[in-house]
Design an enzyme around this catalytic site. Structure first.
Site, PDB file in Angstrom:
ATOM      1  N   ASP A 181      -3.922   2.378  -2.210  1.00  0.00           N
ATOM      2  CA  ASP A 181      -3.191   3.587  -2.593  1.00  0.00           C
ATOM      3  C   ASP A 181      -4.115   4.787  -2.422  1.00  0.00           C
ATOM      4  OD1 ASP A 181      -1.306   1.712  -3.265  1.00  0.00           O
ATOM      5  OD2 ASP A 181      -1.374   2.076  -5.414  1.00  0.00           O
ATOM      6  N   SER A 216      -2.886  -3.396  -3.022  1.00  0.00           N
ATOM      7  CA  SER A 216      -2.204  -2.186  -2.564  1.00  0.00           C
ATOM      8  C   SER A 216      -3.212  -1.060  -2.397  1.00  0.00           C
ATOM      9  CB  SER A 216      -1.141  -1.787  -3.602  1.00  0.00           C
ATOM     10  OG  SER A 216      -0.391  -0.681  -3.145  1.00  0.00           O
ATOM     11  N   SER A 245       0.861  -1.171   0.000  1.00  0.00           N
ATOM     12  CA  SER A 245       0.000   0.000   0.000  1.00  0.00           C
ATOM     13  C   SER A 245       0.897   1.220   0.000  1.00  0.00           C
ATOM     14  CB  SER A 245      -0.854   0.058   1.269  1.00  0.00           C
ATOM     15  OG  SER A 245      -1.910  -0.877   1.243  1.00  0.00           O
TER      16      SER A 245
END
Lengths: 378, 378, 378, 378
Positions: free
Chosen positions: C285, C283, C245
């Site tokens: 983001d 991830s 992340s």
């Protein structure tokens, strides 16, 4: 003698007072114009007629909206519709051309006509400077109209723009409302406005709708389930299948940024729900809002501008929200109250809402006085 | 003798029939549990009390929701609120932990308690596999409750999870509704359900709300403007300032993907608007929905799965939308009908809605029979 | 001798000059603080350790952010994450508490600690006035850290807030970056800034990242595919599975409304992509941005405020966008350049990026001079 | 001898292999057609010429896309553009007409032409059943083209639809790319594809772009800052002012729902960023994606359908994301590699990217072998 609007018939929605015209044009500078296309009768001949459609344009003010834009926002309640121009409004927070409403299949041609209009006003577009974003909304009037014909052409759009005026304006089966249906009755264009208390800034909010939605038995007026008692003649499944949509345009003179205009849009659904809508699957329910409070230069000289902005936390916002809900609900009902019976393609009929019966029903329900006139602005 | 729910008092909202319990637990497998915290009286001592709050949990089914998730969606009507866990639901379209509702300042601790619970069920989290997304909603119960105290602790969340059960469940001033207010009256937890016609799949939609919104004079029941006639004792500006919110949880056994669940969420606002809300500035109005129709493996063996999906175009969707609108409206009113008077911090009082007066007013309004029982499912 | 930051090693990203500190704290008033938790070694005992985690806080200025908020925006690139507080920022466009970053499972406790802090600064919250919205971001540091333990407690958050300071600040494996991984190497906290040309207003944009993403072979520095040549020792599938992340915080002194701050957020992904990310499935983001240019009163006396706003159309916006892209790319690389090797739970190791090898490779690639220092601001 | 595509020139982007054609048409069934309009020379006479524009259409398969739709999604990276049809794709998750790309001011007429085409295929539209949603994207080709003239008419759209074919297709300055510019060079239509590993399902992702964005000095190829060394002749501020945009169309045979297709769209920006874009203020960057895996009946007989759906958590999604990033980056570069020099209105010139110089620069940079051919699919 024309059919009355809701308030002329003695019915009051909500607690806030309307503006002088009880119309979107109560917001100073706003202009509305219509071109109404009615031609032919009898059997549908796709591409030829009968024609029951039109175009309605809303101008934030009487000038060059490309060179001096207004702040704007859009909101999608149910995205089953073909409204165009939304992405750029979301990104930049401005409206830079007149807003147009028309029938579903005519969006492309009407958008093109708005481009032509913008180029005629601002010949620098595409040559010295960028491009122009036009916003067009639509409803499906195919029950009455030869919608495949896309009969709204550039000349009609330009006529509507020419005709655009301040003042009370026409409502009912005019312009983009010529062929629309609402709760199984003839719908159309409706408008209403509200003024927030002077302690909250005294701002005006106006709404204009193109009504084309709703199942007959859901029609609700001032909370009274009118549609359960009064049904359109001959309403069977074929006639009443939900195909509808509603386009809602909001104008205000409150100094709002696009985020706040988006918040106003979110309250349009309140008025819509109270009229009986549940945002049916096939109903494209869209809201477009703008503020006339500040003009945004297309090509500003300076890096920054000075703006007066409304605080979210104070009384103005507190009142603008119910103002939107009330104005939208009343605008919808006004479209029904004012629209006359229309016979369209294949002899399809949308009857005018029978006001006498409706008013009698409302009177009975409010015998105890509860439903009208009791709300007062503190 | 407990106060009746709306339908037990003879009032019927909408046209669709409720499920057997008229509760979110009509959706097979769904469990609801509460922990109600009531302690202390008198003057507010921040951090100590008086305490009028709690937590309510909704489980899609009685098992490990992390390892076998359900499809879900979230929707923000007015984002003035602290609900958490929304981003991942939007991205992945699943719910993977019990949903919890509590007071505004307690979201962090309740989220942490749900993490603890998830770890206890699935000790592999964070070690062999990813993390867990918990969804918590909230309302501000600070008018009655020592909200600064954040009195809902892990033990209470675990107690609510332990207590979670199928069946009719408690409503009114329980769990996360212990300290909430609605239209100036005592609000709380409410629930209702609807079953769509068998030709439309016979699916069930259930709603559970934590009601904490609304200006007193806006309360509307079956379209009757009850709030204009019946006001909470002592409602002055200080008491009635809109500070509210509503959390709405929807469950269904219809086989919907997250996009379609999002469409259902969009209709929760319809029921809310009809009860009198205009999504006030300070009201965090959020919707969370899930479908129990299919479980999604956390760590599936195969690249693909086979799913049964509802067609958007068919009768099921046509009916699920009004089902949501009706269930939410009725759930809100049930929270008001069932909640008892509560005296909270500093002697602040939220009175129970005076049902006798309300029912008399509704009876008068429906003397002509228009408001109840006429809608029938085709 | 500490490891150099990117620019100290002679590498220059982009064309715009950094601020004096090349850090988010170049935006006047912005403060950053860390609490770093490192304890224990050896086998993971869930709930006990080893501990390799922490918390990082970013304050828009050194005062009461609740009473005087700053404009803000949030943006989700890939929503697989547990960041909280986003809904209210979207609705109201303000940040009203310090922003905190921590590990994934610790979001609830850290959010609660920020509430405690806000209450201590503004004891009126929840009693005389509303509630407080806290924004917390997170990365999963479970490869090195006993993440189940949620070791970041209120005292650590308060220590980080106490320690928050203007100035260059610590980067690398500090605070919320103590246990994170990036492209298979040790990641952590990184920061950088850019100043737009004076003709474009001379505004500063600062970025701070918590880096925890990326497949080893994707690492790219100044366009050079470093990851294809230089791999972390022992990187097999178990070690390198994408679990990552990134949290990105942007600050600016440019006078932007939340819509415009949202536009800045959209350019953070550019810098991220250029470092080698493709926003992998797992991830989360996220981007959070704020402007220090104007403070927004929690309880303003007047209905309206006067604001200086940046025009979208002028040079400032033209330069703020690449400024964000450059600052984010450099902040990510700085986190890698500065982080030292960390041995964590179960002996898991994240090695420091081997700068000598990396710099040699970059030197080879830029032998022809193309990659550094050629871009100049017109 | 035609100019080579990127891969024919020995340059390889990314690690995944392309499909047989390295084109969007590698997704079985997908068809692409162009109509290219080139006429006149010399001084701009608005409305007359010179003409350097066109239309490109992408069909999910060779049949009636209205009656049997495909799942779809749209994504706005920077909304400064006039793309239409997005709202309904967001709501319903399907594409039901060919996708068209054209110049900015031509969107209305091209949308109308797509309606005509859909009516010719499905004459029931608007009469027995609903309406049709058409998706049109655009770029501003006004530097070379008489954009005010809106020279793309229905006949051209129909010609492009007639010409639509499987197979390698034309790229460069064809169709909607006839008049576009990219990094100050001649841009146009580009395409590329990727195949994910067989263990991840072996699915194909194809990208087609209409490239019209970028500042000259930002052009980046395989990480090499080509634009810093090689500038278009005569690029001064007037020539190089960012007016651009990019339309990106993604196709895949992976069985994705619209939410997952939206996730794919989010990775198109990665490829775009790596080519040198920072999504400039005036650049409308939009992505449209569809999956050919399942057809959705317009008027299904049953309430439900059975679908095979990709699990988010498994290897397929892990690979589809870099596949999109790689295909988009390569498609953009292909548009530059293949486009020939064009002289347009007022003698404005967009030169073809000088491949000899570019390739020499790339060769120098990869002397150490790092930039091509090292990435392998595990």
């Amino acid at each position: 003698m024309p059919r009355p609007r809701l308030r002329e018939a003695g019915i009051q929605i909500g607690e806030l007072p309307p503006g002088a015209l009880n119309a979107i044009t109560d917001v100073a500078g706003v202009r509305v114009g219509h071109a109404t296309l009615v031609a032919g009768e009898g059997r549908l001949r796709p591409g030829q007629g009968p024609i029951r459609t039109g175009v309605t344009v809303i101008l934030p003010y009487g000038g060059n909206v490309f060179r001096q834009k207004v702040r704007g926002a859009v909101h999608t309640i149910n995205g089953f519709g073909k409204a165009c121009g939304f992405e750029e409004v979301r990104e930049l927070g401005v409206i830079e051309a007149p807003i147009a409403l028309t029938n579903t299949l005519n969006v492309g041609l009407v958008a093109d006509a708005l481009v032509t209009y913008s180029l005629s006003q601002s010949p620098e577009i595409g040559i010295q400077t960028g491009t122009v974003n036009v916003v067009v909304g639509e409803c499906n009037d195919g029950f009455l109209n030869d919608i495949q014909g896309r009969h709204v052409r550039a000349a009609h759009v330009h006529a509507a723009l020419e005709a655009a005026a301040v003042g009370p304006g026409a409502v009912g089966g005019v312009g983009a409302g010529a062929g629309t249906s609402c709760f199984g009755w003839k719908g159309g264009i409706g408008t209403a406005s509200r003024v927030v208390p002077s302690g909250a800034g005294g701002y005006t909010v106006g709404a204009l709708v193109q009504s084309n939605f709703g199942r007959p038995h859901d029609l609700t007026i001032c909370g009274v389930p009118v549609g359960q008692r009064i049904a359109p003649p001959g309403s069977g499944p074929g006639v009443t299948r939900e195909q509808g949509s509603i386009m809602i345009v909001l104008a205000t003179d409150a100094p709002l940024v696009s985020r706040q205009l988006g918040r106003l849009c979110g309250r349009a659904g309140v008025g819509l729900a109270r009229s009986g809508s549940h945002h049916a699957h096939g109903s494209g329910d869209f809201v477009i809002a703008f503020s006339t409070a500040q003009r945004i230069e297309h090509d500003p000289a300076a890096l920054t501008m000075t703006a007066t902005l409304l605080a979210d936390e104070r009384a103005a916002m507190t009142w603008l929200f119910p103002a939107v809900a009330e104005a939208v609900e009343e605008a919808i009902l006004n479209s029904l109250f004012r629209a006359e019976t229309v016979v369209g393609r294949d002899g399809n009929v949308r009857h005018a809402l029978p006001l006498k019966d409706v008013l009698a029903m409302l009177r009975d329900s409010s015998a105890e006085g509860s439903r009208s006139g009791e709300r007062r602005v503190p």
